[in-house]
Design a protein around this motif. Structure first.
Motif, PDB file in Angstrom:
ATOM      1  N   GLU A 144     -10.596 -10.315  -2.915  1.00  0.00           N
ATOM      2  CA  GLU A 144     -10.212  -9.010  -2.348  1.00  0.00           C
ATOM      3  C   GLU A 144     -11.030  -8.705  -1.091  1.00  0.00           C
ATOM      4  O   GLU A 144     -10.486  -8.224  -0.082  1.00  0.00           O
ATOM      5  CB  GLU A 144     -10.431  -7.905  -3.389  1.00  0.00           C
ATOM      6  N   GLY A 182      -0.380   2.695  -3.215  1.00  0.00           N
ATOM      7  CA  GLY A 182      -1.676   3.172  -2.729  1.00  0.00           C
ATOM      8  C   GLY A 182      -2.062   4.563  -3.196  1.00  0.00           C
ATOM      9  O   GLY A 182      -3.249   4.920  -3.179  1.00  0.00           O
ATOM     10  N   HIS A 208      -4.844  -6.801  -7.121  1.00  0.00           N
ATOM     11  CA  HIS A 208      -4.846  -5.587  -6.295  1.00  0.00           C
ATOM     12  C   HIS A 208      -5.715  -5.834  -5.063  1.00  0.00           C
ATOM     13  O   HIS A 208      -6.735  -6.515  -5.134  1.00  0.00           O
ATOM     14  CB  HIS A 208      -5.377  -4.414  -7.113  1.00  0.00           C
ATOM     15  N   TYR A 209      -5.321  -5.241  -3.948  1.00  0.00           N
ATOM     16  CA  TYR A 209      -6.003  -5.523  -2.678  1.00  0.00           C
ATOM     17  C   TYR A 209      -7.343  -4.799  -2.508  1.00  0.00           C
ATOM     18  O   TYR A 209      -8.112  -5.117  -1.608  1.00  0.00           O
ATOM     19  CB  TYR A 209      -5.084  -5.132  -1.506  1.00  0.00           C
ATOM     20  N   ASP A 210      -7.656  -3.833  -3.368  1.00  0.00           N
ATOM     21  CA  ASP A 210      -8.852  -3.000  -3.194  1.00  0.00           C
ATOM     22  C   ASP A 210     -10.082  -3.668  -3.814  1.00  0.00           C
ATOM     23  O   ASP A 210     -10.157  -3.814  -5.039  1.00  0.00           O
ATOM     24  CB  ASP A 210      -8.612  -1.633  -3.849  1.00  0.00           C
ATOM     25  N   PRO A 213      -2.000  -5.636   1.552  1.00  0.00           N
ATOM     26  CA  PRO A 213      -1.668  -4.206   1.545  1.00  0.00           C
ATOM     27  C   PRO A 213      -0.637  -3.798   2.598  1.00  0.00           C
ATOM     28  O   PRO A 213       0.143  -2.870   2.375  1.00  0.00           O
ATOM     29  CB  PRO A 213      -3.012  -3.527   1.804  1.00  0.00           C
ATOM     30  N   ASN A 214      -0.620  -4.495   3.733  1.00  0.00           N
ATOM     31  CA  ASN A 214       0.232  -4.082   4.848  1.00  0.00           C
ATOM     32  C   ASN A 214       1.521  -4.888   4.961  1.00  0.00           C
ATOM     33  O   ASN A 214       2.179  -4.892   6.005  1.00  0.00           O
ATOM     34  CB  ASN A 214      -0.555  -4.165   6.168  1.00  0.00           C
ATOM     35  N   GLU A 261       0.824  -1.212   0.000  1.00  0.00           N
ATOM     36  CA  GLU A 261       0.000   0.000   0.000  1.00  0.00           C
ATOM     37  C   GLU A 261       0.854   1.256   0.000  1.00  0.00           C
ATOM     38  O   GLU A 261       0.531   2.241  -0.669  1.00  0.00           O
ATOM     39  CB  GLU A 261      -0.944   0.003   1.201  1.00  0.00           C
TER      40      GLU A 261
END
Length: 405
Positions: A288, A241, A345-347, A325-326, A237
């Motif tokens: 996701e 991000g 993608h994480y979103d 993301p983290n 992210e």
């Protein structure tokens, strides 16, 4: 102003190693060799546009490193055109100080050996290091940097470990490498690259120039290189991000044109989503949301079940992966040019795989680095590259070794 050491980059790719070395301001690239045309065009463009090297068209040579005599003396043929050869550029610089690079890693990768019916034993790339060795012996640099995948530590295509052949080969021409190459494994995430990427970084030192190469190598791996590690690892992210969102489109009209997402207004190039069909978009959304919600229902077994449900057939391998993301990314690989299903993608709002620019950022390429070629070319270049930020740390540590000559 510090002295600039002169280098040659072999198996240069699009120039990840070169980029990191030049960023330090401590090196000058005398020449580079690569045989894939998009990579050559990309490296030439970068040297001209960023590093103001007007003769990059000549110095970045598109040629087959296996044709050793021509590589050094020059060539003229239908496939590779015409080139002066390495001897010309070495003489122009009054000699070189180091060689960097690493043969293609596919033959050494564990995944490649698992997929190949002969375990990559018949792959000619197993022995490309011999041409690197030939170049080192002919150029006689003060030291070399040989980079490859950790799979090289277990590769033994003819029953003899490749590492044994590499160590024996370099020792026979007067260069010392660390006795246990397991000590040469570094993780790019320790050096500010937002990606878990283990690599073997073999440094070889000329025994005729340095009096205590064994101690120097011990210092390199235990002190000089580790001093450039970052205190905190960079996450996915943090790396991507801030890039504009690419939102999904569900109407038939767009999908007929193979457009599945909006292309955001963005001053940064290559942030363009690849096409995904509606079935894949829904799969991405499910996975996701599983990560974003913290539910974590989809382990490898559940993902395989989801694949079978969506595709209608079973798969022996884990087909999908959402980037956390983290945490740093999983290892960016050249397979991205085929599909991005292991780089989702994480979103949950975006329902897509990563763009070329996102992949480049996860490899620590600067935003002004331009990839010349198709989208597939770009993904392949990025996946095969050495992360420039890791290369930068290696370059700084190597500079301290060179200063002892």
């Amino acid at each position: 102003m510090c002295r600039k050491y002169k280098l040659i980059d072999l198996f240069a790719g699009c120039g990840g190693l070169t980029e990191g070395f030049l960023q330090t301001g401590k090196y000058k690239e005398a020449a580079a060799v690569e045989w894939l045309a998009p990579q050559v065009r990309t490296l030439r463009h970068r040297l001209k546009s960023k590093w103001k090297e007007d003769d990059a068209e000549e110095r970045v040579m598109r040629f087959d490193i296996q044709r050793e005599e021509e590589l050094f003396k020059g060539w003229k043929d239908t496939e590779f055109g015409e080139g002066r050869g390495l001897d010309y550029f070495i003489q122009k610089e009054n000699g070189i100080d180091l060689i960097i690079g690493g043969p293609p890693c596919q033959a050494y990768s564990v995944a490649g050996r698992v997929r190949d019916e002969n375990g990559m034993k018949d792959d000619y790339r197993n022995y490309l290091f011999e041409h690197y060795l030939y170049a080192v012996n002919r150029c006689r640099p003060k030291l070399f940097v040989f980079e490859n995948v950790p799979g090289i530590l277990s590769a033994a295509p003819a029953g003899i470990p490749i590492t044994q052949l590499i160590k024996k080969g370099f020792e026979s021409i007067g260069y010392t490498v660390t006795p246990d190459l397991r000590n040469a494994v570094v993780n790019a995430s320790d050096y500010g690259v937002p990606q878990n990427r283990n690599r073997v970084v073999i440094v070889g030192i000329d025994r005729q120039i340095f009096t205590n190469p064994e101690q120097m190598l011990k210092q390199f791996y235990e002190k000089l290189l580790p001093q450039y590690q970052c205190e905190k690892k960079k996450t996915v992210e943090q790396a991507i991000g801030d890039l504009p969102k690419c939102m999904p489109l569900f109407d038939e009209e767009h999908h007929k044109k193979k457009i599945s997402h909006t292309t955001p207004e963005c001053s940064i190039t290559w942030h363009i989503p690849r096409y995904s069909n509606l079935r894949d978009m829904d799969t991405f959304r499910i996975l996701e949301e599983d990560v974003a919600s913290g539910a974590r229902v989809y382990d490898s077994k559940k993902i395989s079940e989801l694949y079978e449900k969506k595709i209608g057939s079973k798969s022996p391998i884990h087909r999908y992966h959402v980037l956390e993301p983290n945490e740093p990314s999983t290892t960016i690989i050249a397979h991205l040019y085929k599909d991005g299903n292991r780089f989702i993608h994480y979103d949950p709002a975006q329902q897509r795989t990563i763009t070329v620019r996102e992949a480049a950022r996860l490899q620590s390429f600067p935003d002004d680095f331009e990839f010349i070629g198709s989208r597939g070319n770009a993904y392949q270049m990025i996946g095969n590259a050495v992360p420039p930020q890791l290369a930068n740390a290696i370059a700084k540590a190597v500079y301290e070794l060179l200063e002892e000559a």
